[in-house]
Design a protein around this motif. Structure first.
Motif, PDB file in Angstrom:
ATOM      1  N   VAL A  55       1.123  -1.203   0.208  1.00 42.04           N
ATOM      2  CA  VAL A  55      -0.096   0.224   0.035  1.00 42.04           C
ATOM      3  C   VAL A  55       1.164   1.364   0.177  1.00 42.04           C
ATOM      4  N   PRO A  56       0.443   2.320  -0.628  1.00 43.94           N
ATOM      5  CA  PRO A  56       1.255   4.066  -0.305  1.00 43.94           C
ATOM      6  C   PRO A  56       2.087   4.140   0.470  1.00 43.94           C
ATOM      7  N   VAL A  57       1.808   3.537   2.009  1.00 44.37           N
ATOM      8  CA  VAL A  57       2.961   3.790   3.054  1.00 44.37           C
ATOM      9  C   VAL A  57       4.440   3.244   2.652  1.00 44.37           C
ATOM     10  N   ILE A  58       4.452   2.747   1.687  1.00 45.06           N
ATOM     11  CA  ILE A  58       5.721   1.418   1.555  1.00 45.06           C
ATOM     12  C   ILE A  58       7.009   3.241   1.080  1.00 45.06           C
ATOM     13  N   LYS A  59       5.899   3.515   0.095  1.00 39.88           N
ATOM     14  CA  LYS A  59       6.588   4.955  -0.033  1.00 39.88           C
ATOM     15  C   LYS A  59       7.669   5.378   0.659  1.00 39.88           C
ATOM     16  N   PHE A  80       3.928  -0.623 -10.361  1.00 43.80           N
ATOM     17  CA  PHE A  80       3.108  -0.280  -9.876  1.00 43.80           C
ATOM     18  C   PHE A  80       1.872  -0.860 -10.073  1.00 43.80           C
ATOM     19  N   LYS A  81       1.129  -0.240  -8.597  1.00 42.58           N
ATOM     20  CA  LYS A  81      -0.542  -0.301  -8.365  1.00 42.58           C
ATOM     21  C   LYS A  81      -1.178   0.303  -7.401  1.00 42.58           C
ATOM     22  N   HIS A  82      -2.181   1.045  -8.498  1.00 47.79           N
ATOM     23  CA  HIS A  82      -3.378   1.820  -8.304  1.00 47.79           C
ATOM     24  C   HIS A  82      -4.197   0.829  -7.306  1.00 47.79           C
ATOM     25  N   LEU A 104      -9.747   2.156  -5.128  1.00 53.33           N
ATOM     26  CA  LEU A 104      -8.379   2.988  -5.315  1.00 53.33           C
ATOM     27  C   LEU A 104      -7.675   3.467  -4.119  1.00 53.33           C
ATOM     28  N   PHE A 105      -6.103   3.624  -4.042  1.00 50.80           N
ATOM     29  CA  PHE A 105      -5.368   4.498  -3.145  1.00 50.80           C
ATOM     30  C   PHE A 105      -5.588   5.987  -3.702  1.00 50.80           C
ATOM     31  N   ASP A 106      -5.775   6.107  -4.545  1.00 52.82           N
ATOM     32  CA  ASP A 106      -6.066   7.767  -4.658  1.00 52.82           C
ATOM     33  C   ASP A 106      -7.125   8.227  -3.548  1.00 52.82           C
ATOM     34  N   ASN A 160      -1.976   8.214  -6.043  1.00 55.69           N
ATOM     35  CA  ASN A 160      -1.347   8.219  -5.320  1.00 55.69           C
ATOM     36  C   ASN A 160      -1.001   6.389  -5.550  1.00 55.69           C
ATOM     37  N   TYR A 161      -0.328   6.016  -4.725  1.00 55.31           N
ATOM     38  CA  TYR A 161       0.413   4.714  -5.898  1.00 55.31           C
ATOM     39  C   TYR A 161       1.000   3.864  -4.579  1.00 55.31           C
TER      40      TYR A 161
END
Length: 518
Positions: A55-59, A80-82, A104-106, A160-161
């Motif tokens: 999930v986006p936290v990994i960024k 990539f994963k949306h 979605l992640f957005d 967001n991804y």
């Protein structure tokens, strides 16, 4: 007061090395000679390799560790994963058309104008999928486009991804970074026993080669066996099997039919009669797995379900069985030992919760790390309370998907939809949301990993109906018209400015090689 200076981590794998990086980043052994962090991992235990979705936290975590996105993509077979696309979770298999929705992640675009009440009350608008009205991202998913342009900076894009990744390669990247950049020591060995003192603190660990490793604080990343927290310190496991019924996974890796096959920029979760199948696309292969309940389906039948999905019976010998211990440790921090990863807990990988919980709780612990023994008691109390809240709220969110399903083609789905299998907290929220649209104020804890935006996508993606007693202002008609127009403009912009998913990944990889050569 006895100072805590020597940290020993038992178990490698993704959880062990994420914990090592977080602790080392906080304690900085490279510049503090009195700090030592050693990870003991067995040469006999391979990485499970199931947690290939994030999930986006990994960024934020990668940036915090100091790992470049381009290096990560180049070394870990990253795509990539949306979103997560849920297929056939709402309707029975007899339905003429495939039913799906995107989580979605957005964040849903509901400020300042919220389309949600219009969608609930307008029959014509309700014919559209909820996600299609609150974000352009769902359209981009279906076009199989990446979240970023070739010119976008690292960890940034139009949406967001998150990522799909090869878990084994990711673990190796973390290991190399922890050792060579963050000062973590690594010892290949098998731990056979923990030695406790009179106060029930761990003093040392016995190894299979006869050696003994002493430490001041120990981190249990030994997987489901919970070698330290449960076997040595008597920790109690809270079983959540009465709420989440799936207890087994079958996993397999499948090559693409062609080298340039389309890579889906989302995880697909397809409901089956007794569970669901994940499908994750990396650059050279797909990671596919079937999560099911052994109470309702035999292993032989489950294997047939998986092989029917991949349409290749020759893959039977390559399928791995992965029993799942669903639940969490009642007290993940006991005395001078904390459990991380599978030792701490696990719920099925429906929303990529594995890596998320490993990452977040490791960061929490690193921030709460006690520098002396006197500080342990208070910090462990708050940590245990916070982690318990996180596991309970995460269990509720996963349960939500099953409970909202309209499927009734097996006892598995019927039992999942039994109201008695809901926690009181989730039951109250669902009753609340029958009369009002979910808002941020419905969530009591900032520690909940899944909050209002996540619930909006799932609730309304699965056609949960909120009965509104007040009509939205009639003057919002122009705002609604502009919203629909803006979405189409956004889709057009992305179609013209985003390159193909595979092409974008190859561009990033080439740039890494070019910089290295230069």
């Amino acid at each position: 007061m006895k100072e805590i200076s020597k940290v020993v981590i038992v178990g490698g794998g993704t959880a062990g090395w994420i914990a090592a990086c977080h602790i080392a980043k906080k304690l900085n052994p490279n510049e503090n000679d009195n700090i030592s962090i050693t990870l003991l991992d067995s040469p006999d235990i391979p990485t499970i390799g199931v947690g290939e979705g994030t999930v986006p936290v990994i960024k934020d975590t990668l940036k915090y560790f100091g790992i470049k996105e381009s290096d990560f993509i180049g070394q870990c077979d990253v795509t990539f994963k949306h979103s997560i696309k849920f297929v056939n979770w709402c309707h029975n298999p007899s339905a003429v058309e495939e039913d799906f929705y995107h989580h979605l992640f957005d964040f849903p675009n509901i400020r300042p104008f919220d389309v949600t009440p219009h969608w609930l009350l307008n029959k014509e608008l309700a014919s559209k999928k909820y996600a299609d009205l609150v974000s352009v991202q769902s359209y981009i998913c279906e076009k199989a486009l990446p979240p970023k342009r070739l010119s976008d900076k690292e960890f940034s894009g139009l949406f967001n991804y998150a990522y799909h990744l090869d878990a084994g390669k990711f673990t190796e990247l973390l290991r190399q970074h922890a050792i060579h950049k963050l000062g973590v020591k690594n010892l290949k060995c098998n731990v056979t026993k923990a030695n406790l003192n009179e106060e029930h603190f761990i003093e040392s660990l016995e190894l299979d080669n006869g050696e003994r490793v002493k430490g001041d604080f120990f981190v249990d990343c030994s997987g489901f066996q919970s070698l330290l927290i449960e076997q040595s310190l008597g920790g109690k496991f809270i079983d959540k099997g009465s709420e989440l019924l799936a207890d087994t996974a079958l996993a397999v890796q499948v090559d693409y039919d062609t080298p340039n096959a389309t890579i889906k920029p989302y995880t697909t979760s397809t409901a089956q009669k007794y569970g669901w199948i994940w499908d994750i696309g990396l650059t050279t292969r797909r990671g596919i797995g079937y999560v099911y309940s052994s109470k309702y389906q035999t292993e032989e039948s489950a294997r047939s379900t998986l092989l029917n999905y991949i349409e290749d019976s020759k893959m039977l010998s390559q399928v791995r069985k992965l029993p799942m211990k669903v639940g969490y440790q009642q007290t993940p921090w006991i005395n001078n030992c904390v459990a991380m990863g599978l030792s701490q807990g696990f719920v099925e990988p429906l929303e990529a919760t594995g890596l998320l919980m490993f990452d977040v709780t490791a960061r929490m612990f690193a921030e709460a790390f006690p520098r002396d023994v006197e500080n342990i008691k208070l910090r462990q109390k708050r940590f245990n309370e916070d982690v318990t809240q996180m596991w309970e709220s995460t269990t509720d969110f996963i349960k939500l998907h099953y409970y909202l399903s309209k499927r009734d083609d097996s006892a598995f789905w019927i039992d999942n939809r039994n109201e008695n299998s809901l926690s009181n907290e989730l039951k109250e929220k669902l009753q609340l949301w029958r009369a009002k649209i979910p808002s941020q104020f419905d969530f009591r804890s900032n520690l909940d990993l899944f909050r209002v935006s996540n619930y909006l996508y799932v609730l309304y993606g699965m056609n949960y109906y909120t009965h509104l007693s007040i009509q939205p202002p009639s003057g919002e008609a122009s705002a609604l018209s502009k919203l629909l127009e803006d979405i189409q403009k956004g889709v057009s912009y992305c179609s013209n400015n985003l390159r193909g998913h595979r092409e974008t990944l190859e561009h990033i990889k080439r740039s890494v090689v070019h910089v290295g050569q230069k």
